[in-house]
Design an enzyme around this catalytic site. Structure first.
Site, PDB file in Angstrom:
ATOM      1  N   LYS A  13      47.719  27.153  36.736  1.00  0.00           N
ATOM      2  CA  LYS A  13      46.558  27.948  37.163  1.00  0.00           C
ATOM      3  C   LYS A  13      46.550  29.344  36.541  1.00  0.00           C
ATOM      4  CE  LYS A  13      47.480  27.750  41.583  1.00  0.00           C
ATOM      5  NZ  LYS A  13      48.609  26.827  41.766  1.00  0.00           N
ATOM      6  N   ARG A  88      43.891  29.207  50.296  1.00  0.00           N
ATOM      7  CA  ARG A  88      44.899  28.150  50.374  1.00  0.00           C
ATOM      8  C   ARG A  88      44.886  27.455  51.723  1.00  0.00           C
ATOM      9  NH1 ARG A  88      48.793  30.708  46.406  1.00  0.00           N
ATOM     10  NH2 ARG A  88      50.068  29.015  45.641  1.00  0.00           N
ATOM     11  N   ARG A 127      60.266  26.961  34.331  1.00  0.00           N
ATOM     12  CA  ARG A 127      59.759  28.316  34.509  1.00  0.00           C
ATOM     13  C   ARG A 127      60.799  29.179  35.234  1.00  0.00           C
ATOM     14  NH1 ARG A 127      54.262  29.165  37.790  1.00  0.00           N
ATOM     15  NH2 ARG A 127      55.593  29.044  39.613  1.00  0.00           N
ATOM     16  N   ARG A 133      61.958  33.426  38.874  1.00  0.00           N
ATOM     17  CA  ARG A 133      61.313  33.599  40.176  1.00  0.00           C
ATOM     18  C   ARG A 133      62.175  33.041  41.292  1.00  0.00           C
ATOM     19  NH1 ARG A 133      54.985  32.083  40.351  1.00  0.00           N
ATOM     20  NH2 ARG A 133      55.713  31.212  42.317  1.00  0.00           N
ATOM     21  N   ARG A 144      57.122  23.935  48.509  1.00  0.00           N
ATOM     22  CA  ARG A 144      55.806  24.471  48.148  1.00  0.00           C
ATOM     23  C   ARG A 144      54.821  23.344  47.870  1.00  0.00           C
ATOM     24  NH1 ARG A 144      57.856  27.821  43.563  1.00  0.00           N
ATOM     25  NH2 ARG A 144      55.734  27.958  42.830  1.00  0.00           N
TER      26      ARG A 144
HETATM   27  P1  ADP Z   1      52.364  28.808  42.975  1.00  0.00           P
HETATM   28  O1  ADP Z   1      50.927  28.563  42.704  1.00  0.00           O
HETATM   29  O2  ADP Z   1      53.213  28.522  41.780  1.00  0.00           O
HETATM   30  O3  ADP Z   1      52.830  28.157  44.222  1.00  0.00           O
HETATM   31  P2  ADP Z   1      51.814  31.616  43.556  1.00  0.00           P
HETATM   32  O4  ADP Z   1      52.325  32.629  42.619  1.00  0.00           O
HETATM   33  O5  ADP Z   1      50.361  31.370  43.577  1.00  0.00           O
HETATM   34  O6  ADP Z   1      52.650  30.324  43.249  1.00  0.00           O
HETATM   35  O7  ADP Z   1      52.265  31.997  45.047  1.00  0.00           O
HETATM   36  C1  ADP Z   1      53.610  32.268  45.376  1.00  0.00           C
HETATM   37  C2  ADP Z   1      53.770  32.398  46.893  1.00  0.00           C
HETATM   38  O8  ADP Z   1      52.950  33.493  47.376  1.00  0.00           O
HETATM   39  C3  ADP Z   1      53.325  31.191  47.716  1.00  0.00           C
HETATM   40  O9  ADP Z   1      54.301  30.191  47.796  1.00  0.00           O
HETATM   41  C4  ADP Z   1      53.050  31.875  49.082  1.00  0.00           C
HETATM   42  O10 ADP Z   1      54.218  32.160  49.783  1.00  0.00           O
HETATM   43  C5  ADP Z   1      52.428  33.203  48.676  1.00  0.00           C
HETATM   44  N1  ADP Z   1      50.943  33.090  48.599  1.00  0.00           N
HETATM   45  C6  ADP Z   1      50.177  33.210  47.481  1.00  0.00           C
HETATM   46  N2  ADP Z   1      48.870  33.044  47.773  1.00  0.00           N
HETATM   47  C7  ADP Z   1      48.792  32.815  49.118  1.00  0.00           C
HETATM   48  C8  ADP Z   1      47.742  32.545  50.021  1.00  0.00           C
HETATM   49  N3  ADP Z   1      46.465  32.459  49.602  1.00  0.00           N
HETATM   50  N4  ADP Z   1      48.038  32.356  51.314  1.00  0.00           N
HETATM   51  C9  ADP Z   1      49.302  32.428  51.744  1.00  0.00           C
HETATM   52  N5  ADP Z   1      50.353  32.651  50.961  1.00  0.00           N
HETATM   53  C10 ADP Z   1      50.126  32.845  49.648  1.00  0.00           C
END
Ligand code: ADP
Length: 191
Positions: A13, A88, A127, A133, A144
């Site tokens: 994404k 989300r 990654r 990370r 996740r």
């Molecule tokens: P990925 O898409 O690889 O899971 P992101 O970088 O988008 O990772 O998000 C990393 C973390 O940040 C998520 O696992 C969550 O803990 C938090 N997070 C990101 N966006 C949201 C959201 N919209 N609502 C709740 N938690 C979020």
């Protein structure tokens, strides 16, 4: 232009978000990136978010909603934005609807990247080695994905009912995926 990019963790994404945002001259807003920036700056928001992120759980809706609301109120997002990682949860969908309605605009499209589960775990573990990370360990990656399937995958149906979803095959070369997205959005890429 107001867009969302969705897909399971590791679907690519963030990478695609940059190309789309650049084309439409709108900011790509990644909630994950904003949380990570807060974590590294040691802000109060970062301290709160870190507990959840490290476990692969979602940060509570109230915290995330407020953060997004503030971000899309900034001047660079007035004429549009691309959201990566938000909404989300169903509660976040409603919240975003309210935010957009308030400005008198509408959500134009949801780009949904589809990828194979096993392929994703491999990508995320790779990654982890490159970016380091904290939430890219195998257990957390799997958690996740579970959380995504339980809480976020159902959102696609909600947006499908509105007829704004473009499902895109996320496998293959980055440039090919970008091309698929652009043709779904009827975009003629600049050469
Ligand atoms: P990925 O898409 O690889 O899971 P992101 O970088 O988008 O990772 O998000 C990393 C973390 O940040 C998520 O696992 C969550 O803990 C938090 N997070 C990101 N966006 C949201 C959201 N919209 N609502 C709740 N938690 C979020």
């Amino acid at each position: 232009m107001r867009l969302i990019i969705m897909g399971p963790p590791g679907a690519g994404k963030g990478t695609q978000a940059r190309f789309i945002a650049e084309h439409f001259k709108i900011p790509a807003i990644s909630t994950g990136d904003i949380f990570r920036a807060n974590v590294s700056e040691g802000t109060e928001l970062g301290l709160e978010a870190k507990r959840y992120m490290d476990a692969g759980e979602y940060v509570p809706d109230e915290v995330t909603n407020l953060m997004v609301r503030n971000r899309i109120d900034e001047p660079d997002a007035v004429s549009g934005f691309l959201l990566d990682g938000y909404p989300r949860t169903l509660a976040q969908v409603e919240e975003l609807d309210g935010m957009i309605r308030f400005t008198g605009h509408r959500l134009d499209a949801v780009v949904c990247l589809t990828v194979d589960q096993d392929e994703i775990v491999d990508r995320l573990l790779q990654r982890a080695q490159v970016e380091g990370r904290a939430d890219d360990t195998e257990d957390v990656v799997r958690r996740r994905q579970e959380v995504y399937l339980e809480q976020t995958a159902p959102l696609i149906e909600v947006y499908k009912k509105r007829g704004i979803v473009h499902e895109i095959d996320g496998l293959g070369e980055v440039a090919d995926v970008t091309q698929r997205i652009f043709s779904a959005l009827d975009v003629i890429p600049e050469s």
